[in-house]
Write a protein that holds these residues in place. Structure first.
Motif, PDB file in Angstrom:
ATOM      1  N   ALA A  76      46.076  -2.654   0.323  1.00  0.00           N
ATOM      2  CA  ALA A  76      45.690  -4.272   0.412  1.00  0.00           C
ATOM      3  C   ALA A  76      44.378  -4.394  -0.530  1.00  0.00           C
ATOM      4  CB  ALA A  76      45.622  -4.557   1.837  1.00  0.00           C
ATOM      5  N   ARG A  77      43.434  -3.672  -0.424  1.00  0.00           N
ATOM      6  CA  ARG A  77      42.179  -3.993  -0.797  1.00  0.00           C
ATOM      7  C   ARG A  77      42.041  -3.741  -2.511  1.00  0.00           C
ATOM      8  NH1 ARG A  77      40.493  -1.434   3.635  1.00  0.00           N
ATOM      9  NH2 ARG A  77      39.180  -2.795   5.217  1.00  0.00           N
ATOM     10  N   THR A  78      42.845  -2.865  -2.782  1.00  0.00           N
ATOM     11  CA  THR A  78      43.207  -2.570  -4.404  1.00  0.00           C
ATOM     12  C   THR A  78      43.961  -3.746  -4.986  1.00  0.00           C
ATOM     13  OG1 THR A  78      43.156  -0.055  -4.097  1.00  0.00           O
ATOM     14  CG2 THR A  78      44.469  -1.215  -6.035  1.00  0.00           C
ATOM     15  N   LEU A  79      44.711  -4.480  -4.142  1.00  0.00           N
ATOM     16  CA  LEU A  79      45.508  -5.662  -4.841  1.00  0.00           C
ATOM     17  C   LEU A  79      44.632  -6.780  -4.717  1.00  0.00           C
ATOM     18  CD1 LEU A  79      49.065  -5.174  -2.872  1.00  0.00           C
ATOM     19  CD2 LEU A  79      48.453  -4.469  -5.232  1.00  0.00           C
ATOM     20  N   ILE A  80      43.728  -6.823  -3.585  1.00  0.00           N
ATOM     21  CA  ILE A  80      42.887  -7.901  -3.635  1.00  0.00           C
ATOM     22  C   ILE A  80      41.952  -7.971  -4.629  1.00  0.00           C
ATOM     23  CG2 ILE A  80      40.942  -8.779  -2.098  1.00  0.00           C
ATOM     24  CD1 ILE A  80      42.717  -8.021   0.385  1.00  0.00           C
ATOM     25  N   GLU A  81      41.394  -6.734  -4.955  1.00  0.00           N
ATOM     26  CA  GLU A  81      40.389  -6.514  -5.992  1.00  0.00           C
ATOM     27  C   GLU A  81      41.023  -6.966  -7.418  1.00  0.00           C
ATOM     28  OE1 GLU A  81      37.073  -6.582  -5.879  1.00  0.00           O
ATOM     29  OE2 GLU A  81      37.226  -6.423  -3.492  1.00  0.00           O
ATOM     30  N   GLU A  82      42.107  -6.513  -7.727  1.00  0.00           N
ATOM     31  CA  GLU A  82      42.583  -6.672  -8.977  1.00  0.00           C
ATOM     32  C   GLU A  82      42.879  -8.233  -9.221  1.00  0.00           C
ATOM     33  OE1 GLU A  82      46.603  -5.802 -11.651  1.00  0.00           O
ATOM     34  OE2 GLU A  82      45.691  -3.991 -10.468  1.00  0.00           O
ATOM     35  N   ALA A  83      43.291  -8.711  -8.167  1.00  0.00           N
ATOM     36  CA  ALA A  83      44.054 -10.186  -7.998  1.00  0.00           C
ATOM     37  C   ALA A  83      42.393 -11.028  -8.090  1.00  0.00           C
ATOM     38  CB  ALA A  83      44.339 -10.765  -6.701  1.00  0.00           C
ATOM     39  N   HIS A  84      41.439 -10.600  -7.715  1.00  0.00           N
ATOM     40  CA  HIS A  84      40.189 -11.165  -7.896  1.00  0.00           C
ATOM     41  C   HIS A  84      39.608 -11.326  -9.294  1.00  0.00           C
ATOM     42  CE1 HIS A  84      36.548 -13.414  -6.610  1.00  0.00           C
ATOM     43  NE2 HIS A  84      35.927 -12.490  -6.857  1.00  0.00           N
ATOM     44  N   GLN A  85      39.988  -9.909 -10.044  1.00  0.00           N
ATOM     45  CA  GLN A  85      39.743  -9.856 -11.578  1.00  0.00           C
ATOM     46  C   GLN A  85      40.762 -10.734 -12.431  1.00  0.00           C
ATOM     47  OE1 GLN A  85      37.112  -8.318 -12.405  1.00  0.00           O
ATOM     48  NE2 GLN A  85      36.766  -8.213 -10.457  1.00  0.00           N
ATOM     49  N   THR A  86      41.874 -10.978 -11.901  1.00  0.00           N
ATOM     50  CA  THR A  86      42.735 -11.857 -12.958  1.00  0.00           C
ATOM     51  C   THR A  86      43.324 -13.319 -12.423  1.00  0.00           C
ATOM     52  OG1 THR A  86      44.786 -10.675 -11.589  1.00  0.00           O
ATOM     53  CG2 THR A  86      44.108  -9.368 -13.366  1.00  0.00           C
TER      54      THR A  86
END
Length: 139
Positions: free
Chosen positions: A111-121
């Motif tokens: 979940a944290r990986t998806l959140i961090e990537e989403a915050h970048q894109t």
């Protein structure tokens, strides 16, 4: 440094009158809202709520793209509760935000990986990066 868009995918168009005590309408008439100052007793929404709704929707889309890259699907009950604060420092107005993200059933590290990537894109995250304080909370 700003990025120049090479290909415009969509342009949202609104006509607003009256400021925080007014009304806004989209060019396609799909959005028509009364506006009122935050905390007032008047009917209507405010710019902070509209921004929170737009950012939440975009952020979920960005998490979906991040999940798709990993051959995952977002949980059906994925949610983002956005909180956008309007505040002051001295005599200047500022915003700050918290995105409280629920990805039930996913392992916390995934979940944290998806959140961090989403915050970048996510375009909203890009627009606010370095301009306002933003907290990302996995709830």
């Amino acid at each position: 440094m700003t990025t120049t868009i090479e290909k415009v995918l969509y342009t949202g168009k609104t006509h607003t009158t009256g400021g925080r005590d007014g009304a806004a309408r989209s060019s396609d008439a799909q959005l028509e809202v009364k506006l009122s100052p935050p905390g007032s007793a008047h009917a209507g929404t405010n710019p902070e709520q509209l921004f929170a709704a737009g950012w939440s929707a975009c952020f979920i889309g960005a998490m979906g793209l991040a999940a798709g890259k990993r051959k995952l699907r977002l949980p059906a009950d994925t949610a983002v509760d956005a909180e956008v604060d309007l505040g002051m420092t001295g005599d200047a107005y500022f915003l700050q935000a918290r995105l409280n993200i629920s990805l039930p059933g996913l392992e916390p590290e995934v979940a944290r990986t998806l959140i961090e990537e989403a915050h970048q894109t996510c375009p909203y995250s890009k627009a606010t990066r370095g301009n306002i304080n933003v907290e990302l909370n996995l709830v």
